[in-house]
Design a protein around this motif. Structure first.
Motif, PDB file in Angstrom:
ATOM      1  N   ALA A  42       0.831  -1.197   0.000  1.00  0.00           N
ATOM      2  CA  ALA A  42       0.000   0.000   0.000  1.00  0.00           C
ATOM      3  C   ALA A  42       0.874   1.258   0.000  1.00  0.00           C
ATOM      4  O   ALA A  42       0.361   2.353  -0.164  1.00  0.00           O
ATOM      5  CB  ALA A  42      -0.906   0.005   1.227  1.00  0.00           C
ATOM      6  N   ASP A  43       2.181   1.091   0.177  1.00  0.00           N
ATOM      7  CA  ASP A  43       3.083   2.244   0.189  1.00  0.00           C
ATOM      8  C   ASP A  43       4.100   2.115  -0.941  1.00  0.00           C
ATOM      9  O   ASP A  43       3.934   1.315  -1.859  1.00  0.00           O
ATOM     10  CB  ASP A  43       3.775   2.376   1.548  1.00  0.00           C
ATOM     11  CG  ASP A  43       4.541   1.112   1.943  1.00  0.00           C
ATOM     12  OD1 ASP A  43       4.932   0.345   1.040  1.00  0.00           O
ATOM     13  OD2 ASP A  43       4.761   0.902   3.147  1.00  0.00           O
ATOM     14  N   ASP A  44       5.152   2.908  -0.886  1.00  0.00           N
ATOM     15  CA  ASP A  44       6.138   2.962  -1.964  1.00  0.00           C
ATOM     16  C   ASP A  44       7.420   2.201  -1.653  1.00  0.00           C
ATOM     17  O   ASP A  44       8.398   2.325  -2.382  1.00  0.00           O
ATOM     18  CB  ASP A  44       6.501   4.428  -2.253  1.00  0.00           C
ATOM     19  CG  ASP A  44       5.312   5.216  -2.772  1.00  0.00           C
ATOM     20  OD1 ASP A  44       4.608   4.686  -3.639  1.00  0.00           O
ATOM     21  OD2 ASP A  44       5.102   6.347  -2.301  1.00  0.00           O
ATOM     22  N   VAL A  45       7.442   1.446  -0.564  1.00  0.00           N
ATOM     23  CA  VAL A  45       8.651   0.706  -0.206  1.00  0.00           C
ATOM     24  C   VAL A  45       8.956  -0.337  -1.276  1.00  0.00           C
ATOM     25  O   VAL A  45       8.066  -1.002  -1.809  1.00  0.00           O
ATOM     26  CB  VAL A  45       8.497   0.038   1.164  1.00  0.00           C
ATOM     27  CG1 VAL A  45       9.651  -0.900   1.449  1.00  0.00           C
ATOM     28  CG2 VAL A  45       8.426   1.101   2.256  1.00  0.00           C
ATOM     29  N   ILE A  46      10.228  -0.483  -1.610  1.00  0.00           N
ATOM     30  CA  ILE A  46      10.684  -1.398  -2.657  1.00  0.00           C
ATOM     31  C   ILE A  46      11.275  -2.634  -1.994  1.00  0.00           C
ATOM     32  O   ILE A  46      12.094  -2.521  -1.082  1.00  0.00           O
ATOM     33  CB  ILE A  46      11.745  -0.709  -3.546  1.00  0.00           C
ATOM     34  CG1 ILE A  46      11.147   0.552  -4.195  1.00  0.00           C
ATOM     35  CG2 ILE A  46      12.270  -1.658  -4.617  1.00  0.00           C
ATOM     36  CD1 ILE A  46      12.174   1.583  -4.578  1.00  0.00           C
ATOM     37  N   LEU A  47      10.855  -3.801  -2.449  1.00  0.00           N
ATOM     38  CA  LEU A  47      11.381  -5.056  -1.924  1.00  0.00           C
ATOM     39  C   LEU A  47      12.156  -5.742  -3.038  1.00  0.00           C
ATOM     40  O   LEU A  47      11.581  -6.303  -3.967  1.00  0.00           O
ATOM     41  CB  LEU A  47      10.241  -5.954  -1.440  1.00  0.00           C
ATOM     42  CG  LEU A  47      10.659  -7.180  -0.629  1.00  0.00           C
ATOM     43  CD1 LEU A  47      11.317  -6.745   0.676  1.00  0.00           C
ATOM     44  CD2 LEU A  47       9.462  -8.055  -0.344  1.00  0.00           C
TER      45      LEU A  47
END
Length: 546
Positions: free
Chosen positions: A436-441
């Motif tokens: 739901a956010d912009d964090v990149i995995l």
């Protein structure tokens, strides 16, 4: 908690499961010392790339950890003090973790890739008392040590350095007994820094119960571990997954941990080790499996392997099929966070649904909810949420330390919000949709865009930047930076490479943008905020259409 070490009936196990948390709990005393009562029980089997091996029993690790408690105490470390540990896969990493738990100090692990700037932020934010690392990282610590007023001690593992305590010598000279602290179950025990969408990493606090007891579901039910197992988890020691599957999960079950110390991941070497050693259970990120199946799997035997799991993102069906053809085993997916233990898993007793995360872990009520906190019907996308009222499950973090606003932001009514989105099918299986956010995995690394954007802005050529995920067949996704240049600078491959190297120097190298696109302006909201979501959606749409 049930006494059995595995789960044969999912519904029955969930119905009967209860969390048992005593007022006082110390993992070193209540779990490891219990296994250490058998002086021959293997706890750890360590190998490196040069043919060196080391085996440790629970008794040997307990004795060494008690010695290290005395080393830390002599350096002024006491109950509640933060000890930052930046070590590769050395046996000392396990010894130090046991020691900190035993004496009630707070462990704060970090990856070897941290820069001096990263280390300074962590030491200052956490009021770090002591740092333990190797000669590879020590110069970065020395660079910023004078700016960290709460620090009283630097301990070096391997070698000597001015101003540092020789960890090996101090350990050999220390007294061999240290009584376990009578830590309360809700005392702080572990402090992880986890990246978010804005600002620098948050300090995620776990207690002496939330991980040490909470990972019961991880070890017993998802990893399916038994006392006779030898478990290999490939996670870096700086990440919470190492606590999941290289420490708490296996040792709750009395299983031994296999450790391969190497400077880099080598798929051929990994397969050779699976062939050579009696490894029974295996845990790796999807990126690892994608690299392994590119090798000639028919050249290896998997005589001892009985169970495999993956976590971080859904695995490609073709990878699962190729692995199963070679090993006879289905890779079982699992889902959780730094803030939690295993929340959802494809448990061995469940019929696998390829691409699904599985079903909620025993002890957790996991639902897909809407913006009002209402549970959604099957096939309706919403937020993955954990019920925390009226009873909060044990395996959740305590708080974002010293940040009540960010802590409050992840709760909605009776629910803790994971920040991920999914839907549920009619049979109760959960299907991951996205964050739901912009964090990149990327390849198991959690990367916040803010840190990369901040690093780029330190370069004289960069006016603005927006960092998003870009799809990648091996890593799942990689970091891509959209860059607006200052007047007088022109786009070029040379400048793109220069920016990549610049980010590697300013922040931890794993965060650097593998892709850079120069654009004249960034999409923004009317209030001037960068619309990363627009860039990310464009990036993924182009990939699907290519």
């Amino acid at each position: 908690m049930p006494g059995s070490f595995n789960m044969s009936d999912y519904k029955q196990t969930c119905a009967e499961f209860t969390w048992e948390v005593p007022p006082s709990y110390n993992f070193a005393r209540d779990v490891l010392d219990r296994w250490a009562a058998d002086p021959d029980r293997l706890a750890l089997w360590w190998v490196d790339d040069h043919g060196n091996e080391d085996k440790k029993t629970f008794r040997e690790l307990s004795d060494a950890a008690q010695r290290f408690c005395n080393v830390l105490e002599a350096q002024g470390v006491g109950k509640g003090d933060v000890v930052v540990v930046i070590l590769p896969r050395l046996v000392e990493w396990w010894i130090i973790h046991i020691a900190c738990l035993r004496m009630g100090a707070v462990i704060s692990p970090g990856t070897m890739q941290l820069t001096a700037k990263d280390i300074r932020f962590r030491l200052q934010a956490a009021d770090g008392r002591c740092i333990i690392t190797t000669n590879a990282v020590a110069p970065r610590v020395d660079e910023i040590y004078s700016e960290c007023p709460t620090m009283t001690s630097r301990i070096l593992i391997g070698g000597e350095r001015e101003g540092w305590i020789d960890g090996h010598r101090a350990l050999s000279e220390a007294h061999d007994r240290f009584p376990a602290a009578d830590t309360a179950a809700d005392d702080n025990a572990i402090l992880y820094f986890t990246s978010g969408t804005t600002g620098y990493p948050k300090m995620t606090v776990h207690t002496h119960a939330s991980y040490p007891i909470g990972h019961t579901v991880t070890g017993r039910y998802w990893l399916d571990l038994r006392p006779e197992d030898l478990h290999w988890n490939l996670s870096d020691t700086g990440w919470a997954k190492a606590a999941w599957s290289s420490f708490f999960g296996p040792w709750i079950c009395g299983a031994a941990v296999f450790i391969h110390h190497s400077d880099r991941f080598d798929p051929k070497k990994t397969l050779q080790l699976l062939d050579q050693y009696p490894i029974t259970t295996f845990c790796g990120a999807p990126t690892i499996y994608r690299m392994l199946v590119l090798e000639d799997l028919k050249a290896y035997r998997f005589a001892h392997l009985r169970h495999c799991v993956g976590a971080g993102e859904p695995l490609n069906p073709e990878v699962i099929d190729t692995w199963k053809e070679a090993t006879g085993l289905t890779i079982r997916d699992g889902y959780g966070q730094t803030e939690s233990v295993l929340l959802v898993g494809s448990f061995p007793c469940l019929e696998p649904r390829i691409g699904s995360m599985g079903k909620p872990s025993p002890g957790f009520d996991i639902q897909v909810i809407d913006d009002m906190g209402n549970i959604l019907p099957p096939h309706k996308e919403g937020d993955i949420a954990v019920r925390v009222r009226p009873h909060r499950p044990v395996g959740l973090f305590k708080e974002y330390w010293r940040d009540p606003e960010k802590t409050a932001a992840v709760f909605r009514g009776d629910w803790y919000l994971t920040g991920d989105r999914a839907y549920r099918d009619e049979e109760g299986y959960l299907w991951f949709v996205g964050r739901a956010d912009d964090v990149i995995l990327s390849a198991g690394y959690r990367i916040g865009p803010f840190e990369v954007e901040s690093a780029l802005l330190e370069h004289e050529a960069v006016a603005e930047s927006a960092v998003v995920s870009s799809p990648d067949e091996v890593r799942g996704e990689v970091v891509k930076a959209f860059v607006v240049l200052r007047p007088g600078f022109m786009p070029s491959d040379q400048l793109a490479n220069e920016l990549k190297e610049h980010v590697k120097e300013v922040t931890a190298p794993y965060k650097y943008p593998r892709l850079i696109e120069f654009i004249p302006s960034l999409p923004k909201t009317v209030s001037g905020k960068i619309r990363r979501v627009e860039l990310r959606n464009r990036e993924w749409k182009e990939h699907r259409n290519s």
